[in-house]
Design an enzyme around this catalytic site. Sequence first.
Site, PDB file in Angstrom:
ATOM      1  N   CYS A 178      49.118  42.106  32.706  1.00  0.00           N
ATOM      2  CA  CYS A 178      48.593  41.066  33.594  1.00  0.00           C
ATOM      3  C   CYS A 178      49.057  39.715  33.067  1.00  0.00           C
ATOM      4  O   CYS A 178      48.978  39.454  31.870  1.00  0.00           O
ATOM      5  CB  CYS A 178      47.059  41.131  33.604  1.00  0.00           C
ATOM      6  N   HIS A 210      45.544  46.304  41.533  1.00  0.00           N
ATOM      7  CA  HIS A 210      45.451  45.303  40.466  1.00  0.00           C
ATOM      8  C   HIS A 210      45.133  43.920  41.053  1.00  0.00           C
ATOM      9  O   HIS A 210      44.218  43.232  40.585  1.00  0.00           O
ATOM     10  CB  HIS A 210      46.773  45.286  39.689  1.00  0.00           C
ATOM     11  N   GLU A 211      45.880  43.536  42.070  1.00  0.00           N
ATOM     12  CA  GLU A 211      45.697  42.196  42.659  1.00  0.00           C
ATOM     13  C   GLU A 211      44.354  42.090  43.380  1.00  0.00           C
ATOM     14  O   GLU A 211      43.669  41.068  43.295  1.00  0.00           O
ATOM     15  CB  GLU A 211      46.836  41.865  43.621  1.00  0.00           C
ATOM     16  N   HIS A 251      41.572  41.311  41.107  1.00  0.00           N
ATOM     17  CA  HIS A 251      41.484  39.900  40.704  1.00  0.00           C
ATOM     18  C   HIS A 251      40.540  39.133  41.631  1.00  0.00           C
ATOM     19  O   HIS A 251      39.812  38.239  41.189  1.00  0.00           O
ATOM     20  CB  HIS A 251      42.872  39.242  40.767  1.00  0.00           C
TER      21      HIS A 251
END
Length: 180
Positions: free
Chosen positions: A107, A149-150, A153
Amino acid sequence: MAICRIVQTGHPVLRRRAQAVDPGWIGSEDFEVLIADMIETMREAPGVGLAAPQIGVDRQIFVVEDQISVEGADEIEHQKVPLQVFVNPQLTTIGDESDAVVFYEGCLSVSGFAAMVSRRRRVRIDALDERGREFTVEWTGWPARILQHEYEHLEGRLYVDRMDSRTFSALDELSAAFES
Ligand code: ZN
């Protein structure tokens, strides 16, 4: 356009649930500048994804792009990912828990490290694009990993929350990892 500073873990914006974008803001000059800055910052890093909180902007937006072919990465179903902007995304997993794939992940906000992370193999996202149009993607393998993953966030989560902590490694010690 500008290359923005990517905030690092410990910055509170990374741990907040990002706020939804008012669709009326899409198309404004401020919005256009933000999207251009996110794309430029992702490419310069370089990374294969960037979420708005990573440049200190508390909004539900992320961008992805991966134009690199990785040889010998068939086991993670690596494939190129087109440039795509996601606004106010909703993620749905497809299949069941047994469809998980474990691979190294890094990341840009945990700079210099990577770890093994289990992700679902296939996901769907419904979102708005940079013009405010609704669209849906269903991606498998590597692109699905980037999406998860995004998306996390925007929920205030980082891969370190779900990693196999015994595999947490300095990038200098690894060759097979990505950052986003
Ligand atoms: Zn990240």
